[in-house]
Motif scaffolding. Structure first.
Motif, mmCIF file in Angstrom:
data_model
loop_
_atom_site.group_PDB
_atom_site.id
_atom_site.type_symbol
_atom_site.label_atom_id
_atom_site.label_comp_id
_atom_site.label_asym_id
_atom_site.label_seq_id
_atom_site.Cartn_x
_atom_site.Cartn_y
_atom_site.Cartn_z
ATOM 1 N N GLY A 159 130.790 38.644 5.368
ATOM 2 C CA GLY A 159 130.564 40.010 4.911
ATOM 3 C C GLY A 159 129.426 40.679 5.667
ATOM 4 N N TRP A 160 129.499 42.022 5.697
ATOM 5 C CA TRP A 160 128.553 42.771 6.537
ATOM 6 C C TRP A 160 127.119 42.721 6.034
ATOM 7 C CZ3 TRP A 160 126.224 46.760 3.911
ATOM 8 C CH2 TRP A 160 126.888 47.281 2.795
ATOM 9 N N TRP A 161 126.908 42.392 4.742
ATOM 10 C CA TRP A 161 125.542 42.279 4.223
ATOM 11 C C TRP A 161 125.342 40.894 3.609
ATOM 12 C CZ3 TRP A 161 122.960 46.724 0.872
ATOM 13 C CH2 TRP A 161 121.785 47.152 1.513
ATOM 14 N N ASP A 162 125.972 39.903 4.209
ATOM 15 C CA ASP A 162 125.923 38.556 3.643
ATOM 16 C C ASP A 162 124.495 38.020 3.533
ATOM 17 O OD1 ASP A 162 127.585 36.119 2.816
ATOM 18 O OD2 ASP A 162 126.216 35.289 4.313
ATOM 19 N N GLY A 163 123.666 38.410 4.444
ATOM 20 C CA GLY A 163 122.278 37.945 4.394
ATOM 21 C C GLY A 163 121.486 38.547 3.241
ATOM 22 N N MET A 164 122.043 39.566 2.609
ATOM 23 C CA MET A 164 121.316 40.265 1.544
ATOM 24 C C MET A 164 121.910 40.013 0.163
ATOM 25 S SD MET A 164 118.896 42.349 2.948
ATOM 26 C CE MET A 164 118.840 44.056 2.351
ATOM 27 N N ILE A 165 123.134 39.523 0.104
ATOM 28 C CA ILE A 165 123.819 39.358 -1.179
ATOM 29 C C ILE A 165 124.197 37.892 -1.365
ATOM 30 C CG2 ILE A 165 125.843 40.003 -2.558
ATOM 31 C CD1 ILE A 165 126.012 42.567 -0.736
ATOM 32 N N GLY A 166 123.699 37.280 -2.426
ATOM 33 C CA GLY A 166 124.030 35.880 -2.688
ATOM 34 C C GLY A 166 122.968 35.248 -3.569
ATOM 35 N N PRO A 167 123.139 33.983 -3.896
ATOM 36 C CA PRO A 167 122.159 33.295 -4.755
ATOM 37 C C PRO A 167 120.786 33.269 -4.088
ATOM 38 C CG PRO A 167 124.160 31.991 -4.491
ATOM 39 C CD PRO A 167 124.245 33.114 -3.510
ATOM 40 N N GLY A 168 119.788 33.825 -4.770
ATOM 41 C CA GLY A 168 118.426 33.816 -4.248
ATOM 42 C C GLY A 168 118.147 34.860 -3.189
ATOM 43 N N LYS A 169 119.138 35.657 -2.862
ATOM 44 C CA LYS A 169 118.936 36.670 -1.819
ATOM 45 C C LYS A 169 118.422 37.983 -2.420
ATOM 46 C CE LYS A 169 122.363 34.504 1.161
ATOM 47 N NZ LYS A 169 123.629 34.616 1.914
ATOM 48 N N ALA A 170 118.314 39.012 -1.577
ATOM 49 C CA ALA A 170 117.768 40.289 -2.036
ATOM 50 C C ALA A 170 118.532 40.787 -3.263
ATOM 51 C CB ALA A 170 117.836 41.319 -0.906
#
Lengths: 412, 412
Positions: free
Chosen positions: B98-109
């Protein structure tokens, strides 16, 4: 040094006529090919001194021509000043007025009471000099994409051959802005013994990668237009106007600064007080303005010339060409006094490039002056900020060699 | 506040599937037309709380889609991260991520251990939601240029209807970068009682004139391509790939900063140590890169969607829409806490626009934080600078309303 006086457009060189000269010898080009015959379109302003020591060669930018000053004898109906960014955007340029008329004339920066000023249309051009739209003697048809790829050095060697034909050996100065400034630098490096001074305005020793990108986009816009037809569109009734219009719009925005666009257009709507919900029609004034610029440009300029000159200016890289990657080494042989002028808001040819040239020349102990002019109009300043450039250029040209080594004022 | 730690890509939301929901009612659009039926493509990450009070709506930018996080169940073969500027230029994005995978997920932003994150494809899109390439029920053929002109408010009202259909009344936050940030602001103004917080990244309350210009050029590049066929190219075997490629290249350069291009490409040549004297082929690495970006984009994106979304983002102007020209008046009714993040090198959505929003909210005594992140990658930072945005966003979302009024750190 920065004096907010009115433009020094005190007098005109009057009505002028573009003339043409055919070079006897074909040119040996950097790409390995020979090109000939070559015709050069040119204009002259002022009088050649008996000693032939008062010649200034003025070099134009990507979309210019030989009509640098005065009123064209046969106006094309459209000011050539329109060839440069937004130079005519305030309606200050009259019909048929040369693109640097504010800088060339009696009492102006390039003073025709003292100097014999010569302007030529570049090799590869479409305004009288030999270029892609000229007839290829081998086929009897326009060269099109068979025109050889040319460099700034090829342009300068053509100017050298042209001046030889006129019987002019030395130049008191070579001057130009943007691609014109590249030619001035190339002159100083290629023919160090034949140039006393160079005036390099809003230019660079090598375009930065973002500049390469803008040029690549403009060229791609032309070449992706099906009407380009592989570069052989002449006589087909179709030309890549759509693509060149897009390329011109890209160029146009890069010639201006963001604050200049704010100031000129803001977000003002084209019609009425509200949007009209249209995809195809302009809604904002700036959108309409860009379309107008594109349409007016395609009427007077050849797309292949755009491709060839754009390619040449991206190749230009003094360090790579002459210094094995080192600008200092490339400039070692220079002997001309150098005047560099840059504009604070010019993000296409940013002041940092002029600083790099200054630093290299200073390292070598060569005479150089750099003036950074604070002005808001972006790259187009070199065509608009006549009043501030004039005293700097006049003083520089009047200088004797010894006195010129002092450092020019640089706003911090 | 700026901590140079590694990206918080500690965990993934796993494999996800895009789902689709058809809205029961046609939409009444700003342009006066009605549109229906409307399908919305969406993905969700995390779990909805029993109180339905942990929903974050994530809004995408011009070329994005509903696949914001995780690994696509059926990868299209091309990462959707490629949809955004140079976000994939270092090869960090995997296939189908996903295009914002680094921002959305467990423990993420946007922490999916705590929040139920929803991402939709915009109204007008080409990745599952109703847009110009969808079938017009009135004709049985794709809408093409008959699709109604839409606004950011239309997109937001569609999201509102979509959330209603899911049974979700309130949003803990709406977040997005660029055009996504515009949607977040539009949400806060249109539905003040239904949004607790907005996260507005690399965005603006109204695009500046140079931004209008770039968008106009990209749209013109598409519309001047004969293959556009007045917007009705579907099923003809031709599409305006040439024009959209040029538009994409323009966009791409505006998403990056000049120093980022210097850093990444310099003036390095594509082949060998010298130029090859060619007009048609790339000579510099940056030229080749742009062509690759253009070619990859046209394979996955619809030109008409580009036109409609580009038009919508140029229309967006909170002051004009809601304040009679005054941004302060437009924001009077807002009640959401606001987090603004901008990037020092972003010249397409410059920090000054975020400052103007901050100033307006502060004038009104509304809770707002503005963080200016010093980073070199230009507008694309909002996709690349995950590590620095994460602590800011996590802290902002964790805040109670009272504590949020303190001013965020702003580097001078």
């Amino acid at each position: 040094m920065i004096t907010p006086v009115a433009p020094a457009r005190t007098a005109s060189v009057g009505t002028v006529e573009t003339r043409y000269l055919d070079l006897a010898e074909p040119a040996q080009l950097d790409c390995g090919r020979k090109l000939g015959p070559i015709r050069v379109a040119y204009e002259t302003y002022g009088a050649l001194s008996p000693e032939r020591d008062n010649v200034i060669l003025v070099c134009h930018a990507l979309s210019g021509d030989a009509h640098a000053a005065g009123l064209a004898k046969e106006p094309s109906g459209e000011s050539t000043r329109d060839g440069f960014g937004a130079a005519d955007r305030d309606g200050t340029a009259g019909r048929g007025l040369g693109w640097w008329d504010g800088m060339i004339g009696p009492g102006k920066a390039f003073d025709t009471d003292r100097y014999f000023v010569i302007a030529t249309n570049l090799l590869g051009g479409c305004r009288g000099s030999t270029g892609p739209s000229s007839i290829d003697p081998a086929t009897g048809r326009p060269y099109g994409a068979d025109f050889p790829v040319i460099t700034v050095a090829d342009m300068v060697r053509t100017q050298r051959a042209f001046l030889d034909a006129l019987g002019i050996e030395r130049l008191a100065a070579v001057a130009g802005g943007s691609l014109g400034g590249m030619q001035a630098l190339e002159w100083a490096v290629l023919f160090p013994e034949q140039v006393d001074a160079v005036v390099v305005i809003a230019s660079t020793h090598a375009l930065h990668p973002q500049g390469l990108a803008w040029n690549a986009i403009a060229r791609d816009a032309i070449m992706r237009d099906p009407a380009w037809q592989g570069g052989h569109y002449y006589g087909t009734g179709r030309a890549p106007d759509g693509g060149m219009g897009v390329g011109r719009m890209v160029g146009h925005v890069t010639y201006l600064s963001a604050p200049a666009l704010d100031d000129k257009f803001g977000r003002r709507l084209q019609f009425a007080d509200d949007v009209r919900y249209t995809i195809t029609e302009p809604e904002f004034e700036v959108e309409n303005y860009l379309r107008h610029q594109a349409d007016s440009f395609v009427r007077r300029f050849d797309a292949n010339t755009y491709l060839y000159l754009s390619r040449a200016l991206t190749y230009f890289d003094l360090g790579r060409q002459y210094g094995g990657g080192s600008l200092v080494r490339a400039l070692e042989g220079m002997s001309a006094r150098t005047l560099l002028i840059a504009f604070s808001s010019d993000w296409l040819y940013p002041p940092s490039a002029s600083e790099e040239i200054e630093d290299a020349l200073r390292t070598l102990g060569k005479p150089v002056e750099f003036h950074l002019i604070e002005a808001p109009y972006g790259h187009d300043c070199f065509l608009l900020e006549e009043a501030r450039q004039t005293p700097i250029i006049r003083q520089f040209l009047a200088h004797d060699r010894a006195g010129s080594r002092r450092r020019g004022k640089r706003p911090s």
